[in-house]
Design a protein around this motif. Structure first.
Motif, PDB file in Angstrom:
ATOM      1  N   ALA A 181       0.829  -1.210   0.000  1.00 50.43           N
ATOM      2  CA  ALA A 181       0.000   0.000   0.000  1.00 50.43           C
ATOM      3  C   ALA A 181       0.857   1.252   0.000  1.00 50.43           C
ATOM      4  O   ALA A 181       0.466   2.293  -0.560  1.00 50.43           O
ATOM      5  CB  ALA A 181      -0.924   0.000   1.214  1.00 50.43           C
ATOM      6  N   ILE A 184       1.796   3.256  -3.283  1.00 46.04           N
ATOM      7  CA  ILE A 184       0.874   4.188  -3.938  1.00 46.04           C
ATOM      8  C   ILE A 184       1.269   5.618  -3.556  1.00 46.04           C
ATOM      9  O   ILE A 184       1.309   5.968  -2.378  1.00 46.04           O
ATOM     10  CB  ILE A 184      -0.576   3.914  -3.512  1.00 46.04           C
ATOM     11  CG1 ILE A 184      -0.953   2.457  -3.844  1.00 46.04           C
ATOM     12  CG2 ILE A 184      -1.542   4.877  -4.187  1.00 46.04           C
ATOM     13  CD1 ILE A 184      -2.321   2.049  -3.334  1.00 46.04           C
ATOM     14  N   ASN A 187      -2.221   9.917  -1.795  1.00 51.83           N
ATOM     15  CA  ASN A 187      -2.887   9.576  -0.521  1.00 51.83           C
ATOM     16  C   ASN A 187      -2.301   8.292   0.091  1.00 51.83           C
ATOM     17  O   ASN A 187      -3.023   7.395   0.521  1.00 51.83           O
ATOM     18  CB  ASN A 187      -4.393   9.408  -0.733  1.00 51.83           C
ATOM     19  CG  ASN A 187      -5.060  10.682  -1.197  1.00 51.83           C
ATOM     20  OD1 ASN A 187      -4.744  11.769  -0.717  1.00 51.83           O
ATOM     21  ND2 ASN A 187      -6.000  10.556  -2.134  1.00 51.83           N
ATOM     22  N   ARG A 188      -0.975   8.226   0.135  1.00 49.84           N
ATOM     23  CA  ARG A 188      -0.275   7.026   0.574  1.00 49.84           C
ATOM     24  C   ARG A 188      -0.711   6.565   1.970  1.00 49.84           C
ATOM     25  O   ARG A 188      -1.037   5.390   2.186  1.00 49.84           O
ATOM     26  CB  ARG A 188       1.230   7.269   0.572  1.00 49.84           C
ATOM     27  CG  ARG A 188       2.033   6.077   1.110  1.00 49.84           C
ATOM     28  CD  ARG A 188       3.510   6.386   1.145  1.00 49.84           C
ATOM     29  NE  ARG A 188       4.082   6.378  -0.184  1.00 49.84           N
ATOM     30  CZ  ARG A 188       4.669   7.422  -0.763  1.00 49.84           C
ATOM     31  NH1 ARG A 188       4.732   8.581  -0.112  1.00 49.84           N
ATOM     32  NH2 ARG A 188       5.200   7.319  -1.963  1.00 49.84           N
ATOM     33  N   TRP A 191      -4.191   5.035   2.062  1.00 48.97           N
ATOM     34  CA  TRP A 191      -4.227   3.687   1.514  1.00 48.97           C
ATOM     35  C   TRP A 191      -3.611   2.669   2.476  1.00 48.97           C
ATOM     36  O   TRP A 191      -4.091   1.531   2.582  1.00 48.97           O
ATOM     37  CB  TRP A 191      -3.499   3.649   0.163  1.00 48.97           C
ATOM     38  CG  TRP A 191      -4.312   4.189  -0.971  1.00 48.97           C
ATOM     39  CD1 TRP A 191      -4.113   5.349  -1.654  1.00 48.97           C
ATOM     40  CD2 TRP A 191      -5.482   3.581  -1.529  1.00 48.97           C
ATOM     41  NE1 TRP A 191      -5.079   5.522  -2.604  1.00 48.97           N
ATOM     42  CE2 TRP A 191      -5.935   4.443  -2.555  1.00 48.97           C
ATOM     43  CE3 TRP A 191      -6.194   2.418  -1.262  1.00 48.97           C
ATOM     44  CZ2 TRP A 191      -7.066   4.166  -3.314  1.00 48.97           C
ATOM     45  CZ3 TRP A 191      -7.315   2.142  -2.031  1.00 48.97           C
ATOM     46  CH2 TRP A 191      -7.738   3.000  -3.035  1.00 48.97           C
ATOM     47  N   LEU A 194      -6.254   2.095   5.230  1.00 45.76           N
ATOM     48  CA  LEU A 194      -7.379   1.306   4.739  1.00 45.76           C
ATOM     49  C   LEU A 194      -7.005  -0.163   4.535  1.00 45.76           C
ATOM     50  O   LEU A 194      -7.755  -1.072   4.916  1.00 45.76           O
ATOM     51  CB  LEU A 194      -7.898   1.893   3.420  1.00 45.76           C
ATOM     52  CG  LEU A 194      -8.633   3.231   3.512  1.00 45.76           C
ATOM     53  CD1 LEU A 194      -8.995   3.734   2.118  1.00 45.76           C
ATOM     54  CD2 LEU A 194      -9.879   3.107   4.386  1.00 45.76           C
ATOM     55  N   SER A 195      -5.837  -0.398   3.954  1.00 44.60           N
ATOM     56  CA  SER A 195      -5.419  -1.781   3.705  1.00 44.60           C
ATOM     57  C   SER A 195      -5.193  -2.534   5.009  1.00 44.60           C
ATOM     58  O   SER A 195      -5.546  -3.713   5.140  1.00 44.60           O
ATOM     59  CB  SER A 195      -4.144  -1.810   2.859  1.00 44.60           C
ATOM     60  OG  SER A 195      -3.043  -1.270   3.568  1.00 44.60           O
TER      61      SER A 195
END
Length: 246
Positions: A181, A184, A187-188, A191, A194-195
């Motif tokens: 994640a 990315i 918005n690292r 993410w 969320l992950s």
């Protein structure tokens, strides 16, 4: 035609079925639960590292390096810890097996009386306990005593190597989620969070089901704990990045 305490299998009722050995089933569940908990540890600890570094710097290379370093260090630590723990347990069990084997050789009558008394203590009548002790002793006296006295199965002692490898793999699997994640760019941190929340939800629910507890409470507890850990490491990373220490 196979006969035993449960009767003739050929004449058993149609809805009768033979359950797997309790110790074997319990052992598999313990291994599964340990694997789930290892993945949970990998998720939380590695997420804390990558979020802390991401809060301090936007350098993708630094974040990835920190995450991989955390994965490797955590996996090695888990493997070594599990290996030492299981090795110690296995050594203790093997010592008890050797002691029991010696006692059976030197004092067979006393050991038989002890086995008989153990089954009486479990609730059998003296007559039934004696018959059970006679039959088990005729079949495998050592295993009869190991099971009744110590709850040990000589054939299923845990392998330290297998425990170490499984711990390292489960930790690495969990740690890989926040690391991936973190790759990315947009918005690292969101993410990553969320992950990890999704991963913790899965591990929390699975461990609760395997342990027979309430999945909702266990899942909420694990997710909240993970969020708290990430919030703390984010705050630390932000502070260090702002002050220029990082």
């Amino acid at each position: 035609m196979a006969e035993g305490i449960g009767g003739d299998r050929d004449t058993a009722p149609d809805d009768f079925h033979y359950e797997p050995h309790h110790d074997a089933v319990g052992g598999r569940l313990n291994w599964l639960r340990a694997g789930v908990l290892g993945a949970n540890d990998g998720l939380i600890s590695t997420a804390g590292i990558v979020i802390g570094v991401a809060a301090a710097t936007g350098d993708s290379s630094a974040i990835l390096t920190a995450g991989i370093a955390g994965l490797v260090a955590g996996a090695v630590s888990m493997a070594l810890g599990e290996y030492v723990s299981v090795s110690t347990q296995r050594d203790s069990e093997k010592a008890l097996i050797a002691k029991e084997r010696t006692e059976l050789t030197e004092e067979p009558d006393a050991e038989f009386a002890e086995l008989e008394a153990l089954y009486v203590a479990k609730g059998l009548t003296p007559e039934t306990a004696r018959q059970v002790a006679i039959e088990l002793t005729a079949h495998d006296p050592l295993q009869a005593h190991l099971d009744a006295e110590l709850g040990i199965d000589e054939q299923t002692l845990t392998s330290p190597t297998a425990a170490a490898v499984s711990s390292a793999i489960s930790f690495s699997a969990g740690a890989a989620i926040p690391i991936l994640a973190s790759l990315i760019d947009t918005n690292r941190i969101l993410w990553i969070v969320l992950s990890v929340v999704v991963g913790l939800g899965i591990t929390g629910y699975t461990s609760a089901v395997l342990g027979g507890s309430d999945p909702r409470r266990a899942t909420v507890r694990v997710v909240v704990g993970g969020l708290l850990a990430m919030a703390i490491t984010y705050a630390v990373g932000k502070l260090l990045g702002t002050t220029g220490i990082a």
